[in-house]
Design a protein around this motif. Structure first.
Motif: not given
Length: 420
Positions: A365-389
């Motif tokens: 779950v941690l891996t999936a959420l981290q990837v989803f959050i950072i890709i979501g931020g880069v594609t403007k699906f989510l607000p920008l975040t400061g975590i890494t891919l």
């Protein structure tokens, strides 16, 4: 067994070919070829082949896919770091070597993963101390106050704290899963256990709000809280926990939005980046242009302009992949992450012990959420975040923590004998 070994070493060899080919393309295109860089790559190839041989000898029942997929992603990341920031290529290669060593050490420590549950409170307290130290003494770099600087060394404690907290949660929830499921009280439409049983969840909620307010770290706040809530649901099977958690998080986020200007900026940029495309929204706008110009196959390595995007080698490296490798490259990266998450859940389902089941699932779950959050931020699906891919973005803390996570999964898969 022989076919498993051939598959594993074949995938490792493929990752090596990708890295060598990427190095040659980038250095020859920029007229910067050096035998030193090629020697570093060959050294990495030898290191991960030795790692695979040693682990396969003593952990022959463990998942044969985790290490090759990790090396595949790290090879893509190292190639892109060379393309985007040549001066960071050698440090990133060193962090990759350190990550492989950390992977081996973690596998040995977690050989009997159920023994780790005895130290759950030590892991939990250490994780909380790391988070609090970042909140209290963190240094603002790149808009997020999540770095600790000790002399010449700087690192992100949150990268390691999340692993310790997941160990604690897996042990705590596995021990109290019956109480969380049956010892409940009714609060209107919600059915919840006694407050003392969900106290750790409330503490983590308070910490995520502190991270959002003090550190300006929306990504880590989403990551920690999302993983905690998902693990609580997996342990109890009750949707009421999810409903309560969502109410707490969104109400806290709404208050933060009303009170703190930096939270308002993040949300406003997300909702309408075109209102200020050359100012506050410059980064996300350029990311969208890069992804849009990549097409199916991309512009080709070294033929794009990803350097226009600020901090492209860290937070926005996925945009560089989209521009120069296109849809094919981004799809390959996402599939590799999906494969890691799939193997984590497969290991969890094969586990006979509640602790290892929740730990493997929590890491997935941690891996999936981290990837989803950072890709979501880069594609403007989510607000920008400061975590890494994971495994791709530049950063030593992220690289080592990612390999530790995979080492834990590798050890659990050996204990469950899923791949014998």
């Amino acid at each position: 067994m022989r076919r498993t070994r051939l598959t594993e070493f074949g995938l490792l060899l493929l990752a090596g070919l990708i890295l060598i080919n990427g190095y040659l393309v980038v250095t020859l295109a920029n007229h910067r070829f050096s035998s030193q860089g090629l020697g570093i790559i060959i050294g990495l190839l030898v290191l991960w082949m030795i790692t695979a041989l040693a682990l396969r000898r003593y952990f022959f029942r463990a998942d044969p896919v985790l290490l090759p997929v990790a090396v595949f992603l790290a090879s893509i990341g190292l190639t892109l770091i060379l393309r985007l920031r040549p001066d960071l290529f050698i440090p990133q290669a060193m962090w990759l070597a350190a990550g492989l060593i950390a992977f081996i050490i973690t596998v040995v420590i977690f050989r009997q993963p159920e023994d780790i549950s005895k130290y759950k409170y030590l892991c939990g307290i250490t994780g909380l101390v790391l988070l609090v130290s970042t909140i209290a003494f963190g240094v603002d770099i790149g808009g997020n106050k999540n770095w600790i600087i000790l002399g010449p060394v700087r690192f992100q404690p949150a990268e390691f704290a999340k692993l310790l907290i997941i160990i604690f949660l897996a042990a705590y929830l596995s021990e109290r899963r019956q109480l969380l499921t049956y010892a409940t009280r009714h609060y209107g439409p919600l059915t919840l256990p006694h407050p003392r049983f969900i106290a750790p969840l409330m503490v983590l909620w308070a910490l995520t709000m502190a991270m959002l307010i003090v550190q300006r770290d929306l990504g880590s706040a989403l990551l920690y809280f999302g993983t905690t809530v998902t693990m609580a649901y997996m342990a109890s099977g009750r949707w009421s926990y999810v409903a309560l958690a969502l109410c707490l998080f969104f109400s806290g986020s709404a208050v933060c939005y009303l009170l703190f200007p930096h939270v308002q900026v993040r949300i406003d940029i997300w909702l309408n980046p075109w209102s200020d495309p050359t100012g506050r929204s410059y980064q996300i706008v350029q990311s969208l242009f890069a992804l849009g110009s990549g097409g199916v196959l991309g512009s080709g390595l070294t033929f794009g302009y990803p350097g226009i995007i600020p901090e492209v080698h860290t937070d926005f490296i996925f945009a560089a992949i989209g521009e120069e490798l296109g849809l094919a490259g981004t799809a390959g990266v996402i599939i590799a992450y999906i494969l890691i998450v799939y193997r984590a859940f497969r290991t969890a389902l094969a586990s006979q012990l509640p602790f290892t089941m929740l730990l493997a699932a929590g890491l997935g779950v941690l891996t999936a959420l981290q990837v989803f959050i950072i890709i979501g931020g880069v594609t403007k699906f989510l607000p920008l975040t400061g975590i890494t891919l994971p495994l791709i973005s530049y950063g030593g803390s992220s690289m080592v923590a990612s390999f530790i996570l995979l080492g834990m999964l590798f050890a659990i898969s050996e204990a469950t004998a899923t791949y014998e």
